[in-house]
Design an enzyme around this catalytic site. Sequence first.
Site, PDB file in Angstrom:
ATOM      1  N   GLU A   1     -49.848 -31.033  -8.221  1.00 36.52           N
ATOM      2  CA  GLU A   1     -49.081 -30.502  -9.335  1.00 36.52           C
ATOM      3  C   GLU A   1     -49.730 -30.931 -10.640  1.00 36.52           C
ATOM      4  O   GLU A   1     -50.593 -31.813 -10.661  1.00 36.52           O
ATOM      5  CB  GLU A   1     -47.615 -30.956  -9.262  1.00 36.52           C
ATOM      6  CG  GLU A   1     -46.866 -30.316  -8.100  1.00 36.52           C
ATOM      7  CD  GLU A   1     -45.376 -30.550  -8.160  1.00 36.52           C
ATOM      8  OE1 GLU A   1     -44.915 -31.318  -9.034  1.00 36.52           O
ATOM      9  OE2 GLU A   1     -44.652 -29.976  -7.336  1.00 36.52           O
TER      10      GLU A   1
ATOM     11  N   HIS B   1     -39.572 -26.729 -18.945  1.00 32.87           N
ATOM     12  CA  HIS B   1     -40.436 -26.258 -17.866  1.00 32.87           C
ATOM     13  C   HIS B   1     -41.064 -24.942 -18.288  1.00 32.87           C
ATOM     14  O   HIS B   1     -40.369 -24.033 -18.753  1.00 32.87           O
ATOM     15  CB  HIS B   1     -39.639 -26.072 -16.577  1.00 32.87           C
ATOM     16  CG  HIS B   1     -40.505 -26.013 -15.365  1.00 32.87           C
ATOM     17  ND1 HIS B   1     -41.284 -24.918 -15.062  1.00 32.87           N
ATOM     18  CD2 HIS B   1     -40.738 -26.917 -14.376  1.00 32.87           C
ATOM     19  CE1 HIS B   1     -41.957 -25.155 -13.947  1.00 32.87           C
ATOM     20  NE2 HIS B   1     -41.643 -26.363 -13.520  1.00 32.87           N
TER      21      HIS B   1
ATOM     22  N   ARG C   1     -46.653 -30.427 -18.652  1.00 32.74           N
ATOM     23  CA  ARG C   1     -45.648 -29.389 -18.884  1.00 32.74           C
ATOM     24  C   ARG C   1     -45.406 -29.090 -20.355  1.00 32.74           C
ATOM     25  O   ARG C   1     -45.250 -27.934 -20.743  1.00 32.74           O
ATOM     26  CB  ARG C   1     -44.316 -29.802 -18.227  1.00 32.74           C
ATOM     27  CG  ARG C   1     -44.348 -29.712 -16.719  1.00 32.74           C
ATOM     28  CD  ARG C   1     -43.055 -30.208 -16.116  1.00 32.74           C
ATOM     29  NE  ARG C   1     -43.057 -30.003 -14.677  1.00 32.74           N
ATOM     30  CZ  ARG C   1     -42.085 -30.419 -13.877  1.00 32.74           C
ATOM     31  NH1 ARG C   1     -41.046 -31.069 -14.373  1.00 32.74           N
ATOM     32  NH2 ARG C   1     -42.151 -30.185 -12.578  1.00 32.74           N
TER      33      ARG C   1
ATOM     34  N   HIS D   1     -35.444 -28.217 -18.964  1.00 33.98           N
ATOM     35  CA  HIS D   1     -35.489 -28.581 -17.548  1.00 33.98           C
ATOM     36  C   HIS D   1     -35.081 -30.018 -17.265  1.00 33.98           C
ATOM     37  O   HIS D   1     -34.317 -30.277 -16.344  1.00 33.98           O
ATOM     38  CB  HIS D   1     -36.905 -28.334 -17.031  1.00 33.98           C
ATOM     39  CG  HIS D   1     -37.098 -28.662 -15.586  1.00 33.98           C
ATOM     40  ND1 HIS D   1     -36.347 -28.085 -14.583  1.00 33.98           N
ATOM     41  CD2 HIS D   1     -37.963 -29.512 -14.964  1.00 33.98           C
ATOM     42  CE1 HIS D   1     -36.735 -28.550 -13.412  1.00 33.98           C
ATOM     43  NE2 HIS D   1     -37.695 -29.431 -13.612  1.00 33.98           N
TER      44      HIS D   1
ATOM     45  N   ARG E   1     -42.188 -36.479 -18.656  1.00 31.09           N
ATOM     46  CA  ARG E   1     -42.180 -36.833 -17.228  1.00 31.09           C
ATOM     47  C   ARG E   1     -43.322 -36.171 -16.473  1.00 31.09           C
ATOM     48  O   ARG E   1     -43.561 -34.975 -16.606  1.00 31.09           O
ATOM     49  CB  ARG E   1     -40.849 -36.414 -16.605  1.00 31.09           C
ATOM     50  CG  ARG E   1     -40.790 -36.630 -15.094  1.00 31.09           C
ATOM     51  CD  ARG E   1     -39.423 -36.268 -14.552  1.00 31.09           C
ATOM     52  NE  ARG E   1     -39.123 -34.850 -14.646  1.00 31.09           N
ATOM     53  CZ  ARG E   1     -39.434 -33.943 -13.713  1.00 31.09           C
ATOM     54  NH1 ARG E   1     -40.108 -34.316 -12.633  1.00 31.09           N
ATOM     55  NH2 ARG E   1     -39.083 -32.682 -13.866  1.00 31.09           N
TER      56      ARG E   1
END
Length: 562
Positions: A126, A241, A287, A352, A387
Amino acid sequence: MTNSAAASRTPRPPLSLQFDAIVVGAGAAGLYSALCLPSSLRVGLLTKDDLPLSASDWAQGGIAAAIAPDDSPILHVEDTLKAGAGLCDEAAVRFLAEQAPACVRSLVTLGVAFDRHRDDLALTLEAAHSRRRVLHAADTTGRAVVSTLSRQVAGRDNITALSNVFVLDLWLDESGCCRGVCVLYEEKITWVQARAVILATGGGGQVFAKTTNPSVSTGDGVAIAARAGALLRDLEFVQFHPTALTLPEAPRFLISEAVRGEGAHLVDDAGRRFAFDYHPDGELAPRDVVSRAIFSYLQSTGADPADSHVWLDCRPIAPDQLQRRFPNILSVCRRWGIDPAQEPIPVAPAAHYWMGGIATDLQGRTSIPGLYAVGETASTGVHGANRLASNSLLECLVFGAELAQLELLPPVSVTATPHVKTLPLEISLASEGLEEIRHDLPRLLWKSAGICREAASLQEAIAQVQEWKQLETEFPLAQQMQHLRPMQGYCLSSGAATWLLEWGELRNLLEVAELILKSAAFRCESRGGHYRSDFPQMRSQWTGHTLIQGERLWCSDIAIED
């Protein structure tokens, strides 16, 4: 809007007035915390809706853990610190990464069926991870974890799980210790005593008009902790997100980051991978970078970023692999008339994850004795300003496990019989104008404190929210609730619980809205999930945490120059 507490006609179990420990919230953090508490304790697990409805249940991507031969907790720490943009607590991050493999083993032992590659656990890549370290169960990892934990909770005799319980406020004694909670349950307002209260209520995505969060994510834990005077941290840092399904009638369904990790491309109308114009890692950048890239690109084309979208092209992924890895995403998209195997998915950013929350130490302790926080509700220091993908479910597990060492407050004998009276509530929110506020508030926050922020719109929004808060306090129900004291409860008139729940959620949304706006206006720089168009650069003098407690707002460990 959640109203099942009033609407359900099925008789539910009676609510005990005393537990050793109360866990508020039944996502991954709440469930795992309840399971990790000593089995000798009587535990009340309270959730305001049905047990499966939580942001954890919706989590698609997976759980990050350094278990591959070419990986290590050191690399996991490095990636997390880099994503956190200078605000991570390094000790907390090391603890998270080092405990991750053990937490994965615990989940496997409990029965979570992670995907496998031959005999090994399958790992995917990811964004912002330097190794393939994300475990998954197809594209419904959160559901797999939550359903397994729910079954385990159901088999524990010491845990009483009660749904449709809405926690209104904390119960503090004269010394400022947390002694329990005030709840709405079964048409009654009741005080429930405990020697420890653990808040695991998730985030507050519903304060934004566009969010991947479920309807229950109204910031309840942070709001009730704020009203009780708890120390809060870094509330300006909201992760947007970058790839939520964007269709006029569809909910903002999250298209997992793992889709890009497996090879999907972020493209414009002409099929060009524009994200590389903004970062060398393109669609696999952190992100916040990808979300701003989409926002900036749409602005550059003259489109309104609030109403426009770009495309996520999944066709570079082999059809059989796409079906095997992302069956739920394919099913939802096809339900809305899009076949990702044949055509790109329209996507745009949505709120998100909330990096900030109630400040805690590594054992989950807050600034209020007897009060703990776990998961997205908490600010443990592991996420910093942004995050790292798939560290959220991991955080729930690592810090939930620490509650095995929970420190209970000394018992306090409450001998008085609860004073209960009937409270007639026949006034609808619509007649008071509060329903209109519930509609307008998320739109105001999306416009003023969304992906790009600046001083003037933040200050205007703060003034508007404060005006709405004043209106809310003048609502007859709010005035009646202000006089409620521990051990004084109400039996509600028929249907009144619906209005009380809706008022309670709105009160919490207004609280967290003001906290986010004030924090965002205070931090005069751009960092991680917080981007100020009037201060577009990261500034070294702001390498500290934004702290709020009551009316105080300050930055830790630094001197702020005007």
